[in-house]
Design a protein around this motif. Structure first.
Motif, PDB file in Angstrom:
ATOM      1  N   THR A   1       4.017   2.852   2.144  1.00 21.47           N
ATOM      2  CA  THR A   1       3.994   2.772   3.608  1.00 21.47           C
ATOM      3  C   THR A   1       3.947   1.365   4.164  1.00 21.47           C
ATOM      4  O   THR A   1       3.937   1.190   5.375  1.00 21.47           O
TER       5      THR A   1
ATOM      6  N   TRP B   1       0.816  -1.203   0.000  1.00 26.59           N
ATOM      7  CA  TRP B   1       0.000   0.000   0.000  1.00 26.59           C
ATOM      8  C   TRP B   1       0.851   1.256   0.000  1.00 26.59           C
ATOM      9  O   TRP B   1       1.960   1.284   0.501  1.00 26.59           O
ATOM     10  N   GLU B   2       0.255   2.259  -0.603  1.00 20.73           N
ATOM     11  CA  GLU B   2       0.858   3.575  -0.716  1.00 20.73           C
ATOM     12  C   GLU B   2      -0.159   4.566  -0.168  1.00 20.73           C
ATOM     13  O   GLU B   2      -1.333   4.500  -0.522  1.00 20.73           O
ATOM     14  N   SER B   3       0.291   5.442   0.709  1.00 20.31           N
ATOM     15  CA  SER B   3      -0.593   6.452   1.284  1.00 20.31           C
ATOM     16  C   SER B   3      -0.079   7.836   0.930  1.00 20.31           C
ATOM     17  O   SER B   3       1.075   8.166   1.222  1.00 20.31           O
ATOM     18  N   ASP B   4      -0.933   8.609   0.300  1.00 18.16           N
ATOM     19  CA  ASP B   4      -0.602   9.986  -0.076  1.00 18.16           C
ATOM     20  C   ASP B   4       0.730  10.060  -0.822  1.00 18.16           C
ATOM     21  O   ASP B   4       1.576  10.913  -0.550  1.00 18.16           O
TER      22      ASP B   4
ATOM     23  N   THR C   1      -3.724   1.900  -3.277  1.00 17.60           N
ATOM     24  CA  THR C   1      -3.365   3.301  -3.153  1.00 17.60           C
ATOM     25  C   THR C   1      -4.417   4.008  -2.304  1.00 17.60           C
ATOM     26  O   THR C   1      -5.619   3.855  -2.547  1.00 17.60           O
ATOM     27  N   PHE C   2      -3.929   4.767  -1.325  1.00 16.73           N
ATOM     28  CA  PHE C   2      -4.811   5.512  -0.440  1.00 16.73           C
ATOM     29  C   PHE C   2      -4.525   7.008  -0.550  1.00 16.73           C
ATOM     30  O   PHE C   2      -3.374   7.412  -0.732  1.00 16.73           O
TER      31      PHE C   2
ATOM     32  N   ASN D   1      -5.761  10.401   1.709  1.00 21.35           N
ATOM     33  CA  ASN D   1      -6.525  10.858   2.885  1.00 21.35           C
ATOM     34  C   ASN D   1      -7.244   9.691   3.573  1.00 21.35           C
ATOM     35  O   ASN D   1      -8.417   9.784   3.905  1.00 21.35           O
ATOM     36  N   HIS D   2      -6.551   8.564   3.724  1.00 19.80           N
ATOM     37  CA  HIS D   2      -7.041   7.378   4.434  1.00 19.80           C
ATOM     38  C   HIS D   2      -8.191   6.661   3.737  1.00 19.80           C
ATOM     39  O   HIS D   2      -8.898   5.871   4.355  1.00 19.80           O
TER      40      HIS D   2
END
Length: 161
Positions: A76, A69-72, A141-142, A144-145
């Motif tokens: 991460t 996963w990738e956040s903003d 992919t995320f 803002n959560h």
């Protein structure tokens, strides 16, 4: 190497899921698993974590790829995904309260039902493929959560059991 493993324990048309009491999936149903201890392979980790969380001593679990996963815009994390199948007559009474939350058998149809807000956001995207025996990298992919993208790609990471 990713820091986590997750296992979906299947018995017939049901999965043994954990409603977690801790973030980041607090209050959601998910597979069982956790963090590596020094020197563990992904398989060693998932077998140990499964036993610690359920008391079920699995002889083996089938590797089904990774979820990353990738956040903003920042990578991460990720986890190694496994599936273990128990005989349909395997007796494991639920619900049962453990330190991590509550374990219970949930039907696969329930788990994958549309708009099921009780399950982790990523699970409906990658679970069908792993239950179908596919071994892929599932990239989430995320922003803002919130999950904003998903892709299943051929696996490029090598795992040593």
């Amino acid at each position: 190497m990713y820091p986590y493993t997750i296992c979906f324990i299947k018995r017939g048309n049901s999965l043994l899921l954990l409603n977690r009491e801790k973030a980041p999936t607090k209050g959601l149903w998910n597979g069982v698993g956790g963090k590596f201890e020094p020197g563990e392979s992904p398989l060693d980790c998932v077998l140990r974590e499964t036993f610690e969380e359920t008391g079920i001593r699995l002889a083996d679990a089938q590797y089904r790829g990774v979820v990353s996963w990738e956040s903003d815009g920042i990578s991460t994390g990720g986890m190694y995904v496994f599936v273990a199948e128990l005989p349909e007559d395997y007796i494991y009474p639920t619900p049962v309260k453990i330190s991590e939350g509550i374990l219970d058998w949930k039907s696969i149809d329930w788990t994958l039902s549309e708009r099921n807000l009780g399950i982790g956001e990523m699970i409906p995207y990658y679970l069908p493929a792993i239950l179908n025996g596919e071994c892929l990298e599932h990239r989430c992919t995320f922003l803002n959560h919130r999950l904003t993208g998903y892709a299943a790609v051929p696996l490029t990471l090598e795992v040593h059991s």
